[in-house]
Design a protein around this motif. Sequence first.
Motif, PDB file in Angstrom:
ATOM      1  N   THR A  86       0.583  -1.180  -0.056  1.00 42.33           N
ATOM      2  CA  THR A  86       0.080  -0.068  -0.029  1.00 42.33           C
ATOM      3  C   THR A  86       0.621   1.314  -0.180  1.00 42.33           C
ATOM      4  N   ALA A  87       2.082   1.096   0.404  1.00 43.65           N
ATOM      5  CA  ALA A  87       2.973   2.256   0.298  1.00 43.65           C
ATOM      6  C   ALA A  87       4.199   1.947  -0.505  1.00 43.65           C
ATOM      7  N   PHE A  88       5.043   2.825  -0.395  1.00 46.35           N
ATOM      8  CA  PHE A  88       6.422   2.464  -1.263  1.00 46.35           C
ATOM      9  C   PHE A  88       7.249   1.260  -0.363  1.00 46.35           C
ATOM     10  N   CYS A  89       7.893   0.607  -1.348  1.00 42.18           N
ATOM     11  CA  CYS A  89       8.954  -0.428  -0.614  1.00 42.18           C
ATOM     12  C   CYS A  89      10.230   0.676  -0.843  1.00 42.18           C
ATOM     13  N   LYS A  90      11.348   0.179   0.230  1.00 45.01           N
ATOM     14  CA  LYS A  90      12.345   0.981   0.402  1.00 45.01           C
ATOM     15  C   LYS A  90      13.620   0.130   0.623  1.00 45.01           C
ATOM     16  N   ALA A  91      14.765   0.369   0.295  1.00 44.77           N
ATOM     17  CA  ALA A  91      16.045  -0.242   0.470  1.00 44.77           C
ATOM     18  C   ALA A  91      16.887   0.792   1.297  1.00 44.77           C
ATOM     19  N   TRP A  92      17.405   0.296   2.305  1.00 46.19           N
ATOM     20  CA  TRP A  92      18.023   1.186   3.312  1.00 46.19           C
ATOM     21  C   TRP A  92      19.536   0.378   3.656  1.00 46.19           C
ATOM     22  N   ARG A  93      20.745   1.615   3.840  1.00 43.75           N
ATOM     23  CA  ARG A  93      21.908   0.915   4.284  1.00 43.75           C
ATOM     24  C   ARG A  93      21.750   1.395   5.643  1.00 43.75           C
ATOM     25  N   LEU A  94      22.170   0.721   6.717  1.00 43.73           N
ATOM     26  CA  LEU A  94      22.036   0.946   7.889  1.00 43.73           C
ATOM     27  C   LEU A  94      23.568   1.239   8.579  1.00 43.73           C
ATOM     28  N   ASP A  95      23.808   2.184   9.039  1.00 47.79           N
ATOM     29  CA  ASP A  95      25.008   2.585   9.772  1.00 47.79           C
ATOM     30  C   ASP A  95      24.852   2.998  11.118  1.00 47.79           C
ATOM     31  N   ASN A  96      25.387   2.388  12.114  1.00 48.18           N
ATOM     32  CA  ASN A  96      25.029   2.618  13.577  1.00 48.18           C
ATOM     33  C   ASN A  96      23.659   2.684  13.611  1.00 48.18           C
ATOM     34  N   THR A 155      19.848   5.105   5.595  1.00 50.36           N
ATOM     35  CA  THR A 155      20.110   5.949   4.524  1.00 50.36           C
ATOM     36  C   THR A 155      19.295   5.199   3.420  1.00 50.36           C
ATOM     37  N   LYS A 156      18.471   5.929   2.884  1.00 53.86           N
ATOM     38  CA  LYS A 156      17.564   5.219   1.538  1.00 53.86           C
ATOM     39  C   LYS A 156      18.562   4.976   0.443  1.00 53.86           C
ATOM     40  N   LEU A 157      18.612   3.830  -0.202  1.00 54.16           N
ATOM     41  CA  LEU A 157      19.469   3.759  -1.225  1.00 54.16           C
ATOM     42  C   LEU A 157      18.598   3.852  -2.449  1.00 54.16           C
ATOM     43  N   GLY A 158      18.543   4.900  -3.336  1.00 52.71           N
ATOM     44  CA  GLY A 158      18.066   5.094  -4.442  1.00 52.71           C
ATOM     45  C   GLY A 158      16.474   5.759  -4.148  1.00 52.71           C
ATOM     46  N   SER A 159      15.791   5.094  -5.170  1.00 53.35           N
ATOM     47  CA  SER A 159      14.173   5.693  -4.951  1.00 53.35           C
ATOM     48  C   SER A 159      13.404   4.698  -4.279  1.00 53.35           C
ATOM     49  N   ASP A 160      12.320   5.041  -3.740  1.00 52.89           N
ATOM     50  CA  ASP A 160      11.350   4.303  -3.275  1.00 52.89           C
ATOM     51  C   ASP A 160      10.813   3.316  -4.589  1.00 52.89           C
ATOM     52  N   PHE A 161      10.304   2.445  -4.446  1.00 52.30           N
ATOM     53  CA  PHE A 161       9.683   1.319  -5.525  1.00 52.30           C
ATOM     54  C   PHE A 161       8.312   0.503  -4.979  1.00 52.30           C
TER      55      PHE A 161
END
Lengths: 203, 162
Positions: free
Chosen positions: A100-110, A114-120
């Motif tokens: 129902t909402a955007f999917c997201k890829a994240w990099r986790l630092d501590n 930080t979102k990687l690229g665009s929502d999909f």
Amino acid sequence: MAFPTTSILDDFNRASLGTNWTQGLLGDSDLAIDSSTAADGSGSGLWCAARWNVATYGADTEAFATILESVSATRALLGRLDVSGGESAPDGYSVEFNNTAFCKAWRLDNGVATKLGSDFTVSGYGVDSQIGIEIVGTTITVYHKASGGSWSVVTTRTDSTYSAAGYIGLELYDNVTRTDDFGGGTVGGAPTLLPRLALLGVG
Amino acid sequence: MAIAWFLAPYDRILAERFPARECRMNVYTALIAADGGAWAETEVLGNHAVVKVRASAETLATIAADPDITRLPVALLDDPLSSLSPAQKTAIRNKVQALGYTLAEINARFPGDLGDYTLRDVLRFVATRRRKPRYEAGTDSIVLDGVAVTPESVESVDGRVQ
């Protein structure tokens, strides 16, 4: 390469979660079991998160799971997790899925995301869909398999920050979420490190 | 369709379950997708990303009008900067310094006229490092003061948007 190359690690067909999961990932706990499925035991509108602690995997890593109800609630698969800075502040990668909402890829630092690229978005995402992530080299590939369908690539992201073996994990949102058949490991099948043996029942 | 390179900031996202941020270019994803285009980024120093975008000329102009986004004046990595005006070259030097590179670092890498170099030279320098973030609960802020991290190369970003 075909996806996945590894097997189901946990079918949740038991009464309680047990010791193969470590809670507290990203500061969220209460991954639980309900009706032989993984459930968010933290309450309405809250997250739970845990990592599979039986082994670290990788560096090339994959994780997957099956979506049950509620399809609209968010789930996330995590890989290359380094928790040396604490469970609440991991390094690694997370990919969120919902319909129902955007999917997201994240990099986790501590634990900072930080979102990687665009929502999909994921087409055909529904009950009994399977979701997957594969982290090979610097490429994070997102997979989806609709009920009765075949695995297909949804999108890819690139990040070179974290390249070592790590844990895989699962996040669930909201207490109506049910997820099943969590699997994954080192792409190609061999675990990198076995800090302890999984306990086997002897009947 | 056209190509452009930008320096875009990261914005804090408040409605997430963890301290989170995203590249400003995500605001323009719908426009870029409507063009049939694409974008890719690598995070660099100073809470910014080097971003390559393929989109219509109109969309690229819309992105460039964002007051916090800097469009590089040439489009291909091997384009020389010799055609840039003195003001454009000064603006690039000032922007790189604003990201957090010292004047000494910049002058050591680019002695003399910036017009003697290419876009690739400048972007490779901009992508020398970034800092690992952490969350400071007391101020509810994401602080970029951790260990230096080597960003993904601009060549990798270039290859992802063709």
